[in-house]
Design a protein around this motif. Sequence first.
Motif, short mmCIF file in Angstrom:
data_model
loop_
_atom_site.label_atom_id
_atom_site.label_comp_id
_atom_site.label_asym_id
_atom_site.label_seq_id
_atom_site.Cartn_x
_atom_site.Cartn_y
_atom_site.Cartn_z
N ALA A 152 -24.32 10.93 51.44
CA ALA A 152 -23.44 11.27 50.32
C ALA A 152 -23.94 10.62 49.04
N PHE A 153 -24.44 9.39 49.17
CA PHE A 153 -24.96 8.71 47.99
C PHE A 153 -26.21 9.42 47.46
N LEU A 154 -27.09 9.83 48.39
CA LEU A 154 -28.30 10.54 47.97
C LEU A 154 -27.94 11.87 47.30
N ILE A 155 -26.90 12.54 47.85
CA ILE A 155 -26.47 13.80 47.23
C ILE A 155 -26.04 13.55 45.79
N LEU A 156 -25.31 12.44 45.57
CA LEU A 156 -24.88 12.14 44.20
C LEU A 156 -26.08 11.94 43.28
N VAL A 157 -27.07 11.19 43.78
CA VAL A 157 -28.27 10.97 42.97
C VAL A 157 -28.94 12.30 42.66
N ALA A 158 -29.07 13.15 43.70
CA ALA A 158 -29.73 14.43 43.50
C ALA A 158 -28.92 15.32 42.56
N TRP A 159 -27.60 15.19 42.63
CA TRP A 159 -26.72 16.01 41.79
C TRP A 159 -26.90 15.65 40.32
N ALA A 160 -27.01 14.33 40.08
CA ALA A 160 -27.09 13.88 38.68
C ALA A 160 -28.50 13.93 38.12
N LEU A 161 -29.50 13.97 39.02
CA LEU A 161 -30.89 13.91 38.57
C LEU A 161 -31.24 14.96 37.51
N PRO A 162 -30.84 16.24 37.69
CA PRO A 162 -31.22 17.26 36.68
C PRO A 162 -30.75 16.91 35.27
N LEU A 163 -29.74 16.04 35.15
CA LEU A 163 -29.26 15.68 33.81
C LEU A 163 -30.33 14.96 33.01
N TRP A 164 -31.29 14.34 33.70
CA TRP A 164 -32.34 13.61 33.00
C TRP A 164 -33.65 14.39 32.94
N LEU A 165 -33.64 15.63 33.49
CA LEU A 165 -34.87 16.41 33.48
C LEU A 165 -34.95 17.25 32.21
N PRO A 166 -36.15 17.36 31.64
CA PRO A 166 -36.27 18.25 30.48
C PRO A 166 -36.22 19.73 30.91
N ARG A 167 -36.01 20.59 29.95
CA ARG A 167 -35.97 22.04 30.14
C ARG A 167 -34.85 22.49 31.07
N VAL A 168 -33.80 21.68 31.21
CA VAL A 168 -32.63 22.14 31.96
C VAL A 168 -31.53 22.36 30.94
N ARG A 169 -31.00 23.61 30.89
CA ARG A 169 -30.05 23.95 29.83
C ARG A 169 -28.60 23.73 30.26
N SER A 170 -28.31 23.95 31.57
CA SER A 170 -26.89 23.93 31.98
C SER A 170 -26.40 22.52 32.25
N LYS A 171 -26.78 21.56 31.37
CA LYS A 171 -26.44 20.17 31.69
C LYS A 171 -24.94 19.92 31.67
N VAL A 172 -24.22 20.62 30.78
CA VAL A 172 -22.77 20.42 30.74
C VAL A 172 -22.15 20.86 32.06
N GLY A 173 -22.59 22.03 32.56
CA GLY A 173 -22.08 22.54 33.84
C GLY A 173 -22.42 21.60 34.98
N ILE A 174 -23.64 21.09 34.98
CA ILE A 174 -24.07 20.19 36.06
C ILE A 174 -23.24 18.91 36.03
N GLY A 175 -23.06 18.34 34.83
CA GLY A 175 -22.29 17.12 34.70
C GLY A 175 -20.84 17.33 35.13
N LEU A 176 -20.24 18.42 34.65
CA LEU A 176 -18.84 18.69 34.99
C LEU A 176 -18.69 18.90 36.50
N SER A 177 -19.63 19.66 37.10
CA SER A 177 -19.51 19.92 38.53
C SER A 177 -19.62 18.62 39.31
N ALA A 178 -20.49 17.71 38.83
CA ALA A 178 -20.63 16.42 39.53
C ALA A 178 -19.32 15.65 39.48
N VAL A 179 -18.68 15.65 38.31
CA VAL A 179 -17.46 14.87 38.16
C VAL A 179 -16.30 15.51 38.93
N LEU A 180 -16.21 16.86 38.86
CA LEU A 180 -15.04 17.54 39.41
C LEU A 180 -15.17 17.89 40.88
#
Lengths: 453, 258
Positions: free
Chosen positions: A118-146
């Motif tokens: 579960a911890f690794l999933i969280l890391v993998a979930w949040a990782l795209p937030l720090w990757l360049p050329r990813v546009r849906s960061k708001v969606g990714i962040g919200l989905s991680a929180v919610l």
Amino acid sequence: MPDEARLAAADQPLVFRPKPERPPPTSSIGVLGWMRANLFSSVSNALLTLLGAYIAIVFFTAIINWALVDAVWEASNRRECLDRVGRAGACWPGVIAWIPNLLYGLYPKDQVWRINIAFLILVAWALPLWLPRVRSKVGIGLSAVLLYPFLASYFFHGGAKDLLWTALIALGMAAFAWVWLTTLSERTTGLPFGAVVARLTGAPEDDEAATRTRARIAYAVLYLVAVGVTTQWSLSEVSTRYWGGLFLTLVISGFGITFSLPAGVMLALGRRSQMPFISLCSTAFIELFRSVPLITILFMFNTMLPLFLPVGVEVNRLVRAIVAVCLFAAAYMAEIVRGGLQAIPRGQYEAASAVGLGFWQSTALVIMPQALRIMIPTIVGNFIGLFKDTTLVSIIGLFDLLSMARAVGEDTTWLGLFLEPFFFITMIYFVFCFLMSQYSLNLERKLGAGQRR
Amino acid sequence: MSGAAATLAPAATRTGVPAIELIGLNKWFGHFHVLKDIDLQVAEGEKVVVCGPSGSGKSTMIRCVNQLEQQQEGRVVIHGRAFGESAQKDEEIRRDIGMVFQQFNLFPHMTVLENCTFALTWVKHLPKAEAEAIAMSLLERVHIPEQAKKYPLQLSGGQQQRVAIARALCMRPRIMLFDEPTSALDPEMINEVLEVMVELAESGMTMMVVTHEMGFARKVADRVIFMDQGEIVEGAPPEVFFANPRYDRTRLFLSQIL
């Protein structure tokens, strides 16, 4: 000669020539210049510097000697340690033997992998937030929180799922799959996952309606697959009674941190609202929770809440603690956010409303981004405080990191071994808090770009 | 109305209905009576300069025009539509009015370009490319397209104020309000902002300007209005106003600032 020339051109204006710039004197720059200016600028400062250095050296050598040089690393009980080095060196074997409990509490050993996954999933979930050329960061962040909390809850707790839980867990799984599918497709093609599926299934590029429909179908299919997987997949139940250690500390503070910010923002807006009822309710909530110590709130929620609930409704002890921590943290966060809002000049609201934005738009897009940016140090300071305050849950019988450390010295094999486990968890707390504070500095630097002259 | 107005304003809007009508406006801050029985009409395409000592209510009046301040008595009517019917209609009326502030009030966390495209994206819901094209054309009009990627605080005051003008123009307003647009600027930057405002006036925009720049008033105003203690004392075309003010109070004020 120059005078003559000047006289000759008396009616011409003089030409202003700025002096060339010179480098600063070497004594004011570099390491030596810095030391002279900051450490040895006067006799008394030089003496204080030497005294400070002496105290630091004595202190750190003592700690290093105790913790590393004179320490015992292998022994089967505390008696052995004491026989070998007495109290001069640390007795680490007790801590090492207890590490699984310090990290996971009494969670069954053969199930600990669930927490790690579960911890690794969280890391993998949040990782795209720090990757360049990813546009849906708001969606990714919200989905991680919610949505991550539902998936993680099942990993941690397991057991039978009713219909609602199946739907929520499947939502979490689908969201996680979407995060990585869309990250990969955006990094390779620049388009979100839904659009890529639409292209692959033959939707014409300029037909927005068809693209949207096909993207929706793709998401629906993704969700149905997740539901299918969820119904076929189950984990054995691990009651929250067995949760503990660092794991429990992170669960409580994780909920507290993710809940307190949005709730604090809403409460702060409520307190500043023009509508008397909303303002009164928010103010009453904030003042009530801020004027009562966290210990008291934890006790109240633990012992009194069940009395008010209808017979038969039972709320888990951990859930009660989490709710108490969340509400307490939200009240504090509300006042921090209100402070940030007050620092934003009225002109910003006026400019936003003059270009035609309504209240929610100007708050979300103009005011909050600026207020939260000013407040980063205070907000993170509050998160750090919250992380450490979770130790208080030990008094209502939850086995957080601190309680587990205390349990080491009550174990008959390691009876009286208190200093070492406390030293160890001090390091753990320090690492987490230091990382949070460094991240906040980093965030400040990044967001402050372009804001200073 | 100048000939240029016809090229900018759509024909259907030139109906003879005043652009701005203030009818019996009264406003108090606590017990302080800031605006007293203000009646004012501004025709479509007219440029009105408002001057007066500080505390005379001129800023409050101009802020009532787009309802940043709300009057307790009286009505504000824009192109025949009165404020106060419903929040949604007020928003719509307000979109016809651009405003430039003394302190610029640019959004410091967005680039110059984002400041301009912001409302187009979030209020008019235009696609990004279209919004950026509009914003760039207006940044060109205020002579700073090369600063588009910078943040407001990296620009000089004069440049910031020109960005603020471009940001207001992006929404294609029919009326522009200026609340002391040059008062916060260093002297050497005042002219670059006034030039942009003169160009805007020549294009036929309806303008209401609170300012002490009497040179600007002489050059572009159709009417200069003098306010004191919450009242409009007098208003006249600039050549009459400056040569032959009717009230002693106006004469005293002009002798102090000219």
